[in-house]
Design a protein around this motif. Structure first.
Motif, PDB file in Angstrom:
ATOM      1  N   LYS A 131      -3.122   8.969   3.902  1.00 37.13           N
ATOM      2  CA  LYS A 131      -2.655   9.273   5.254  1.00 37.13           C
ATOM      3  C   LYS A 131      -3.427  10.439   5.875  1.00 37.13           C
ATOM      4  O   LYS A 131      -3.799  10.390   7.036  1.00 37.13           O
ATOM      5  CB  LYS A 131      -1.155   9.603   5.207  1.00 37.13           C
ATOM      6  CG  LYS A 131      -0.505   9.753   6.564  1.00 37.13           C
ATOM      7  CD  LYS A 131      -0.035   8.402   7.070  1.00 37.13           C
ATOM      8  CE  LYS A 131       0.209   8.336   8.562  1.00 37.13           C
ATOM      9  NZ  LYS A 131       0.951   9.388   9.153  1.00 37.13           N
ATOM     10  N   LEU A 169      -1.464   9.933  -3.659  1.00 36.96           N
ATOM     11  CA  LEU A 169      -1.790   8.692  -2.948  1.00 36.96           C
ATOM     12  C   LEU A 169      -1.535   8.863  -1.454  1.00 36.96           C
ATOM     13  O   LEU A 169      -2.373   8.543  -0.620  1.00 36.96           O
ATOM     14  CB  LEU A 169      -0.922   7.547  -3.492  1.00 36.96           C
ATOM     15  CG  LEU A 169      -1.261   6.100  -3.129  1.00 36.96           C
ATOM     16  CD1 LEU A 169      -0.451   5.156  -3.985  1.00 36.96           C
ATOM     17  CD2 LEU A 169      -1.032   5.759  -1.678  1.00 36.96           C
ATOM     18  N   VAL A 218       5.137   4.444  -1.554  1.00 35.69           N
ATOM     19  CA  VAL A 218       3.830   4.756  -0.975  1.00 35.69           C
ATOM     20  C   VAL A 218       2.855   3.591  -1.114  1.00 35.69           C
ATOM     21  O   VAL A 218       1.960   3.431  -0.276  1.00 35.69           O
ATOM     22  CB  VAL A 218       3.197   6.022  -1.593  1.00 35.69           C
ATOM     23  CG1 VAL A 218       3.799   7.273  -0.988  1.00 35.69           C
ATOM     24  CG2 VAL A 218       3.311   6.042  -3.084  1.00 35.69           C
ATOM     25  N   VAL A 219       3.045   2.776  -2.167  1.00 35.65           N
ATOM     26  CA  VAL A 219       2.165   1.614  -2.319  1.00 35.65           C
ATOM     27  C   VAL A 219       2.456   0.600  -1.208  1.00 35.65           C
ATOM     28  O   VAL A 219       1.537   0.047  -0.601  1.00 35.65           O
ATOM     29  CB  VAL A 219       2.335   0.982  -3.715  1.00 35.65           C
ATOM     30  CG1 VAL A 219       1.543  -0.300  -3.830  1.00 35.65           C
ATOM     31  CG2 VAL A 219       1.904   1.952  -4.792  1.00 35.65           C
ATOM     32  N   TYR A 220       3.751   0.412  -0.908  1.00 34.43           N
ATOM     33  CA  TYR A 220       4.100  -0.435   0.248  1.00 34.43           C
ATOM     34  C   TYR A 220       3.446   0.120   1.511  1.00 34.43           C
ATOM     35  O   TYR A 220       2.905  -0.623   2.333  1.00 34.43           O
ATOM     36  CB  TYR A 220       5.610  -0.474   0.451  1.00 34.43           C
ATOM     37  CG  TYR A 220       6.339  -1.379  -0.493  1.00 34.43           C
ATOM     38  CD1 TYR A 220       6.227  -2.754  -0.386  1.00 34.43           C
ATOM     39  CD2 TYR A 220       7.158  -0.866  -1.485  1.00 34.43           C
ATOM     40  CE1 TYR A 220       6.903  -3.591  -1.245  1.00 34.43           C
ATOM     41  CE2 TYR A 220       7.840  -1.685  -2.354  1.00 34.43           C
ATOM     42  CZ  TYR A 220       7.712  -3.046  -2.231  1.00 34.43           C
ATOM     43  OH  TYR A 220       8.376  -3.863  -3.081  1.00 34.43           O
ATOM     44  N   LEU A 223       0.785   1.960   1.785  1.00 32.47           N
ATOM     45  CA  LEU A 223      -0.672   1.793   1.745  1.00 32.47           C
ATOM     46  C   LEU A 223      -1.065   0.373   2.122  1.00 32.47           C
ATOM     47  O   LEU A 223      -1.934   0.155   2.979  1.00 32.47           O
ATOM     48  CB  LEU A 223      -1.172   2.136   0.338  1.00 32.47           C
ATOM     49  CG  LEU A 223      -2.670   2.052   0.116  1.00 32.47           C
ATOM     50  CD1 LEU A 223      -3.385   3.109   0.929  1.00 32.47           C
ATOM     51  CD2 LEU A 223      -3.000   2.224  -1.357  1.00 32.47           C
ATOM     52  N   VAL A 224      -0.398  -0.607   1.491  1.00 31.84           N
ATOM     53  CA  VAL A 224      -0.719  -2.006   1.808  1.00 31.84           C
ATOM     54  C   VAL A 224      -0.387  -2.289   3.272  1.00 31.84           C
ATOM     55  O   VAL A 224      -1.142  -2.958   3.978  1.00 31.84           O
ATOM     56  CB  VAL A 224       0.037  -2.962   0.864  1.00 31.84           C
ATOM     57  CG1 VAL A 224      -0.216  -4.401   1.250  1.00 31.84           C
ATOM     58  CG2 VAL A 224      -0.393  -2.729  -0.572  1.00 31.84           C
ATOM     59  N   TYR A 268      -3.425  -8.083  -4.650  1.00 27.41           N
ATOM     60  CA  TYR A 268      -4.164  -7.332  -3.638  1.00 27.41           C
ATOM     61  C   TYR A 268      -4.431  -5.907  -4.110  1.00 27.41           C
ATOM     62  O   TYR A 268      -5.553  -5.416  -4.050  1.00 27.41           O
ATOM     63  CB  TYR A 268      -3.371  -7.321  -2.330  1.00 27.41           C
ATOM     64  CG  TYR A 268      -4.036  -6.575  -1.197  1.00 27.41           C
ATOM     65  CD1 TYR A 268      -5.075  -7.143  -0.480  1.00 27.41           C
ATOM     66  CD2 TYR A 268      -3.621  -5.294  -0.851  1.00 27.41           C
ATOM     67  CE1 TYR A 268      -5.688  -6.469   0.553  1.00 27.41           C
ATOM     68  CE2 TYR A 268      -4.221  -4.606   0.179  1.00 27.41           C
ATOM     69  CZ  TYR A 268      -5.254  -5.200   0.882  1.00 27.41           C
ATOM     70  OH  TYR A 268      -5.859  -4.506   1.906  1.00 27.41           O
ATOM     71  N   MET A 288       3.935   5.849   6.930  1.00 27.22           N
ATOM     72  CA  MET A 288       2.542   5.426   6.872  1.00 27.22           C
ATOM     73  C   MET A 288       2.232   4.279   7.830  1.00 27.22           C
ATOM     74  O   MET A 288       1.070   4.073   8.168  1.00 27.22           O
ATOM     75  CB  MET A 288       2.185   5.016   5.430  1.00 27.22           C
ATOM     76  CG  MET A 288       2.180   6.211   4.485  1.00 27.22           C
ATOM     77  SD  MET A 288       2.133   5.767   2.748  1.00 27.22           S
ATOM     78  CE  MET A 288       0.380   5.674   2.441  1.00 27.22           C
ATOM     79  N   MET A 348      -0.478  -0.185   5.726  1.00 29.61           N
ATOM     80  CA  MET A 348      -1.495   0.458   6.564  1.00 29.61           C
ATOM     81  C   MET A 348      -2.749  -0.384   6.681  1.00 29.61           C
ATOM     82  O   MET A 348      -3.384  -0.437   7.719  1.00 29.61           O
ATOM     83  CB  MET A 348      -1.907   1.795   5.907  1.00 29.61           C
ATOM     84  CG  MET A 348      -1.257   3.014   6.465  1.00 29.61           C
ATOM     85  SD  MET A 348      -1.711   4.410   5.414  1.00 29.61           S
ATOM     86  CE  MET A 348      -2.885   5.214   6.476  1.00 29.61           C
ATOM     87  N   LEU A 349      -3.141  -1.022   5.576  1.00 32.63           N
ATOM     88  CA  LEU A 349      -4.432  -1.703   5.551  1.00 32.63           C
ATOM     89  C   LEU A 349      -4.338  -3.196   5.818  1.00 32.63           C
ATOM     90  O   LEU A 349      -5.334  -3.825   6.124  1.00 32.63           O
ATOM     91  CB  LEU A 349      -5.122  -1.468   4.204  1.00 32.63           C
ATOM     92  CG  LEU A 349      -5.575  -0.028   4.017  1.00 32.63           C
ATOM     93  CD1 LEU A 349      -6.342   0.141   2.744  1.00 32.63           C
ATOM     94  CD2 LEU A 349      -6.414   0.422   5.195  1.00 32.63           C
ATOM     95  N   VAL A 350      -3.149  -3.790   5.679  1.00 34.21           N
ATOM     96  CA  VAL A 350      -3.030  -5.231   5.913  1.00 34.21           C
ATOM     97  C   VAL A 350      -2.206  -5.506   7.165  1.00 34.21           C
ATOM     98  O   VAL A 350      -2.633  -6.193   8.086  1.00 34.21           O
ATOM     99  CB  VAL A 350      -2.372  -5.935   4.702  1.00 34.21           C
ATOM    100  CG1 VAL A 350      -2.195  -7.409   4.980  1.00 34.21           C
ATOM    101  CG2 VAL A 350      -3.208  -5.726   3.464  1.00 34.21           C
TER     102      VAL A 350
END
Lengths: 286, 317
Positions: A247, A242, B149-151, B153-154, A37, B252, B156-158
């Protein structure tokens, strides 16, 4: 399955097997999903322009060059400090310390350090390095905070490999009339290089992924600097960038591009750790 | 052999063995060497004590900066106050919502993550063919390496939109989203520590069980797992520590509003309470944030003590 097993037992075995398979499938599927993903969303967003420019509000350009540089600087600075500190502490514990209580205290302290959440490191780093030592919000303050955080990692990996240096090597060196320091320098330290390298790789991975400890110590700025100038000024690393893009600014494209870069680097570090481990194991077995 | 023992050195001279005749040149060079060795010893002792110094530094700083606000607000009012309104005209600093959110969030993550991680660990440690084990173990360590932060981000969007559409709630950024993200994040610690514990179970136990007619699967769960229970408990405690200390990913996906915890509402954790207001806080508000960090730190110390207890017991077993 053997005959003569009651229905109840059969049901139990079947249930447990199905549950195990489901869990493993879920875990593996989760990793697969996350990696694909993030890659699918992020890789198309990566462009030469993104990687080589800095952001500008005037032109609306978004570039992550400063964040990449900051990440590199902070990793180098943190490693410069953490290697001698962590390895030195390990040498003390393994070679010098005779007092068992003191060793227990030091090991307990290291365990405590590795359990402290990064947000607390960030807070104390802000109070101690930025305010008390007057470094302001700077990459150096961030790097020093990360040094404390990664100390237990380097300490532990070095200690593990010190334990594998055969005692007879030390005795041989002493027998030839070498002093303690000479033995450590010429026999013990070369024997624990693998532990130090493993510790470094793990630390790099952790620094790369760290964000909470850097928010208040290293800041958010996006300016391009040289190494020493950069250490004295505030700057966002890739992870902090990031977070800010996702955010605060809702720039999900850039955020995913950074996430993809981080993911690739994480995988590379994972691979490096594995290869280094295998290489040294082979060399030791010879 | 060990030079830094000063006591012995003063009693018996290393060169002359106590007699008065001293070969002057050798004596001098030996004393120099001795002084040098002592100096090196001092350096390493200092390096060894640095970890202790760091822990003391963190503890002292958190106590010094965390106590004033608690004294001003009152311990009871601070810990059990239900409203956090730090920027209101008459500010209120009750952190019960944060404490409860952190506890509920962690409990949820444990409830979700531990069974999956535990069963994965049993399979990998005992039942898996070597190739499957290698691949899935590598996958688990990838999971451990992914930045938080990658967790986030995912998530937030999924996850957040997913929760919104599945449960028909106005906003998916909620305690539930945080629980799911935390459960995924603690999975690697639980799997790895449990595997270590399970692999340390003596082969004889399992052989005996198999010889008595138990099938392999029954042996894993009725013999190996009970024998490794201290190590598995340590894995769970480690997961608790990870979950309660996570800040960015949770920030997030949890919406970050100081509500009392409820599964589909936006909530704020102890960690995110510190992180979200620190950049613009001042005065009593800032001090109160340090007090929150102190509370979090106390939780962590407790968890560490529990972890040590279980690890020690699993080593003894």
């Amino acid at each position: 399955m053997q005959p003569g097993i009651s229905k109840k037992r059969r049901a139990y075995i079947l249930l447990m097997r199905i549950l195990m398979w489901l869990s493993v499938a879920l875990t593996a599927g989760l990793v697969l999903f996350l990696v694909t993903y993030v890659m699918a969303k992020g890789l198309p967003e990566i462009s030469w322009n993104l990687l080589t420019t800095k952001p500008s509000y005037l032109s609306g350009n978004i570039g992550i060059l400063p964040d990449i540089l900051n990440t590199v600087y902070i990793i180098i600075a943190a490693l410069i400090f953490v290697i001698p500190l962590g390895a030195g502490a390990a040498v003390y514990l393994n070679e010098y310390a005779r007092n068992k209580k003191l060793v227990a205290v030091i090991e307990y302290a290291a365990e405590t350090l590795s359990g402290i959440p990064s947000i607390i490191y960030g807070l104390v780093g802000m109070l101690f390095f930025c305010s008390f030592l007057d470094m302001q919000t700077s990459l150096l303050a961030g790097a020093l905070t990360l040094v404390i955080m990664n100390l237990p990692t380097v300490l532990r990996t070095t200690q593990e490999s010190l334990k594998t240096v055969p005692q007879s090597y030390r005795e041989g060196a002493f027998g030839l009339g070498a002093g303690k320091w000479r033995v450590i320098r010429t026999v013990v330290l070369p024997g624990c290089v693998d532990g130090i390298i493993t510790g470094c790789i793990l630390s790099v991975g952790r620094i790369l992924g760290e964000s909470a400890a850097l928010l208040f110590t290293a800041g958010f700025a996006h300016a391009v600097h040289g190494f020493f100038e950069g250490l004295n000024s505030a700057g966002a690393t890739l992870t902090v960038a990031l977070y800010v893009y996702a955010k605060e600014q809702g720039e999900f494209g850039v955020a995913f591009a950074i996430a993809a870069i981080l993911m690739v680097l994480t995988l590379l570090i994972q691979l490096a750790a594995m290869l280094v481990g295998r290489y040294f194991k082979k060399r030791r077995d010879l | 052999m060990c030079l830094p023992m000063k006591k012995r050195q003063s009693k018996i001279d290393p060169v002359t063995g106590g007699s008065d005749i001293r070969p002057p040149v050798l004596w001098d060079s030996l004393m120099k060497k001795q002084a040098f060795e002592n100096f090196i010893y001092g350096v390493f002792l200092l390096l060894g004590l640095i970890t202790v110094g760091c822990v003391l530094l963190i503890t002292v700083y958190l106590i010094i900066s965390g106590i004033p606000a608690i004294r001003e607000i009152g311990l009871f009012k601070f810990l059990f106050g239900k409203t956090w309104a730090s920027t209101a005209k008459t500010p209120q600093f009750g952190i019960l919502p944060f404490i409860l959110t952190s506890i509920y969030g962690t409990a949820g993550a444990i409830a979700l993550g531990v069974p999956i991680g535990f069963l994965t660990a049993v399979y990998l440690a005992k039942a898996a063919p070597p190739k499957v084990k290698a691949v899935v173990s590598a996958a688990v360590s990838v999971l451990a390496g992914i930045p938080s932060v990658v967790y986030g981000l995912v998530g937030m969007l999924v996850l957040v939109p997913g929760i919104r559409s599945i449960f028909h709630v106005p906003d998916g950024a909620s305690l539930l989203a945080a629980i799911v993200v935390l459960a995924v994040m603690i999975l690697p610690s639980i799997v790895n520590v449990s595997i270590t514990a399970l692999e340390a179970v003596p082969q004889e136990y399992e052989d005996a069980s198999l010889a008595l007619g138990a099938t392999p699967t029954e042996t894993y769960f009725r013999v190996s797992v009970p024998a490794a229970r201290s190590g598995i408990a340590a894995a769970v405690v480690l997961g608790v520590g990870r979950a309660i200390g996570e800040a960015m990913a949770v920030m997030m996906v949890s919406g970050n509003v100081a509500n009392m915890p409820s599964l589909f509402q936006s909530v704020r954790f102890l960690t995110t309470a510190v992180a979200s207001e620190m950049s613009y806080s001042s005065g009593l508000q800032r001090q109160a944030l340090f007090s929150i960090a102190l509370v979090l730190y106390l939780f962590i110390l407790l968890i560490n003590a529990a972890l040590n207890f279980f690890l020690k017991r699993s080593k003894e077993a």
